[in-house]
Write a protein that holds these residues in place. Structure first.
Motif, mmCIF file in Angstrom:
data_model
loop_
_atom_site.group_PDB
_atom_site.id
_atom_site.type_symbol
_atom_site.label_atom_id
_atom_site.label_comp_id
_atom_site.label_asym_id
_atom_site.label_seq_id
_atom_site.Cartn_x
_atom_site.Cartn_y
_atom_site.Cartn_z
ATOM 1 N N ILE A 1 73.865 -13.699 -31.928
ATOM 2 C CA ILE A 1 73.910 -14.228 -33.288
ATOM 3 C C ILE A 1 75.269 -14.817 -33.632
ATOM 4 O O ILE A 1 75.538 -15.151 -34.791
ATOM 5 C CB ILE A 1 73.521 -13.143 -34.322
ATOM 6 N N GLY A 2 76.128 -14.987 -32.629
ATOM 7 C CA GLY A 2 77.467 -15.521 -32.848
ATOM 8 C C GLY A 2 77.484 -17.003 -33.151
ATOM 9 O O GLY A 2 78.436 -17.505 -33.739
ATOM 10 N N ALA A 3 76.454 -17.713 -32.764
ATOM 11 C CA ALA A 3 76.369 -19.147 -33.023
ATOM 12 C C ALA A 3 74.896 -19.529 -33.178
ATOM 13 O O ALA A 3 74.021 -18.933 -32.529
ATOM 14 C CB ALA A 3 77.002 -19.937 -31.881
ATOM 15 N N SER A 4 74.637 -20.509 -34.001
ATOM 16 C CA SER A 4 73.254 -20.922 -34.241
ATOM 17 C C SER A 4 72.595 -21.433 -32.960
ATOM 18 O O SER A 4 71.394 -21.239 -32.763
ATOM 19 C CB SER A 4 73.196 -21.978 -35.339
ATOM 20 N N ALA A 5 73.363 -22.056 -32.096
ATOM 21 C CA ALA A 5 72.797 -22.550 -30.831
ATOM 22 C C ALA A 5 72.272 -21.393 -29.979
ATOM 23 O O ALA A 5 71.267 -21.552 -29.266
ATOM 24 C CB ALA A 5 73.848 -23.333 -30.060
ATOM 25 N N ASN A 6 72.911 -20.248 -30.043
ATOM 26 C CA ASN A 6 72.443 -19.078 -29.288
ATOM 27 C C ASN A 6 71.083 -18.621 -29.797
ATOM 28 O O ASN A 6 70.196 -18.277 -29.010
ATOM 29 C CB ASN A 6 73.437 -17.922 -29.411
ATOM 30 N N VAL A 7 70.916 -18.598 -31.106
ATOM 31 C CA VAL A 7 69.649 -18.174 -31.695
ATOM 32 C C VAL A 7 68.534 -19.138 -31.294
ATOM 33 O O VAL A 7 67.433 -18.721 -30.913
ATOM 34 C CB VAL A 7 69.765 -18.074 -33.235
ATOM 35 N N VAL A 8 68.821 -20.437 -31.334
ATOM 36 C CA VAL A 8 67.838 -21.446 -30.920
ATOM 37 C C VAL A 8 67.477 -21.257 -29.449
ATOM 38 O O VAL A 8 66.303 -21.268 -29.071
ATOM 39 C CB VAL A 8 68.386 -22.870 -31.175
ATOM 40 N N MET A 9 68.468 -21.041 -28.604
ATOM 41 C CA MET A 9 68.233 -20.850 -27.173
ATOM 42 C C MET A 9 67.372 -19.626 -26.914
ATOM 43 O O MET A 9 66.478 -19.657 -26.057
ATOM 44 C CB MET A 9 69.575 -20.732 -26.443
ATOM 45 N N LEU A 10 67.597 -18.546 -27.648
ATOM 46 C CA LEU A 10 66.788 -17.343 -27.475
ATOM 47 C C LEU A 10 65.332 -17.604 -27.861
ATOM 48 O O LEU A 10 64.412 -17.106 -27.207
ATOM 49 C CB LEU A 10 67.351 -16.186 -28.288
ATOM 50 N N GLY A 11 65.125 -18.389 -28.919
ATOM 51 C CA GLY A 11 63.771 -18.746 -29.323
ATOM 52 C C GLY A 11 63.077 -19.595 -28.276
ATOM 53 O O GLY A 11 61.896 -19.381 -27.959
ATOM 54 N N ILE A 12 63.789 -20.538 -27.711
ATOM 55 C CA ILE A 12 63.225 -21.393 -26.657
ATOM 56 C C ILE A 12 62.892 -20.553 -25.428
ATOM 57 O O ILE A 12 61.824 -20.708 -24.827
ATOM 58 C CB ILE A 12 64.200 -22.532 -26.301
ATOM 59 N N ALA A 13 63.777 -19.652 -25.056
ATOM 60 C CA ALA A 13 63.536 -18.789 -23.886
ATOM 61 C C ALA A 13 62.318 -17.896 -24.124
ATOM 62 O O ALA A 13 61.489 -17.719 -23.215
ATOM 63 C CB ALA A 13 64.769 -17.937 -23.599
ATOM 64 N N ARG A 14 62.192 -17.366 -25.320
ATOM 65 C CA ARG A 14 61.045 -16.497 -25.634
ATOM 66 C C ARG A 14 59.736 -17.289 -25.552
ATOM 67 O O ARG A 14 58.763 -16.835 -24.971
ATOM 68 C CB ARG A 14 61.203 -15.872 -27.018
ATOM 69 N N ARG A 15 59.718 -18.494 -26.132
ATOM 70 C CA ARG A 15 58.505 -19.323 -26.083
ATOM 71 C C ARG A 15 58.142 -19.733 -24.670
ATOM 72 O O ARG A 15 56.978 -19.932 -24.357
ATOM 73 C CB ARG A 15 58.667 -20.572 -26.955
ATOM 74 N N ALA A 16 59.145 -19.859 -23.806
ATOM 75 C CA ALA A 16 58.904 -20.242 -22.415
ATOM 76 C C ALA A 16 58.492 -19.052 -21.556
ATOM 77 O O ALA A 16 58.256 -19.197 -20.360
ATOM 78 C CB ALA A 16 60.154 -20.896 -21.823
ATOM 79 N N GLY A 17 58.413 -17.866 -22.170
ATOM 80 C CA GLY A 17 57.995 -16.678 -21.427
ATOM 81 C C GLY A 17 59.121 -15.950 -20.722
ATOM 82 O O GLY A 17 58.881 -15.114 -19.849
ATOM 83 N N ASN A 18 60.363 -16.245 -21.100
ATOM 84 C CA ASN A 18 61.537 -15.603 -20.502
ATOM 85 C C ASN A 18 62.417 -15.002 -21.589
ATOM 86 O O ASN A 18 63.538 -15.455 -21.809
ATOM 87 C CB ASN A 18 62.361 -16.614 -19.692
#
Length: 75
Positions: free
Chosen positions: A24-41
């Protein structure tokens, strides 16, 4: 008389690298975590933080070395 440029660079680099530490240190990290979750990782907060600590420490050490060399050794 000091090196005010070194202080400004230290502030900028610290603010920039600080976001790498946690998910949660940067908004890009939160976006990346969402993309990884949607991709099944999905990546857990603590998995991200364990790797983020390494990245942040190495980045900050390199920046500190650079600033020391640039402003205090090479002038």
């Amino acid at each position: 008389a000091g090196h005010p440029d070194a202080l400004w660079w230290a502030l900028a680099l610290g603010a920039d690298f600080g976001g790498n530490l946690t998910a949660i240190g940067a908004s890009a990290n939160v976006v990346m975590l969402g993309i990884a979750r949607r991709a099944g990782n999905p990546i857990s907060f603590w998995e991200f933080t364990r790797k983020g600590i390494v990245v942040t420490v190495v980045s900050t050490a390199c920046a500190a070395l650079y600033l020391w060399l640039r402003y205090f050794v090479l002038g």
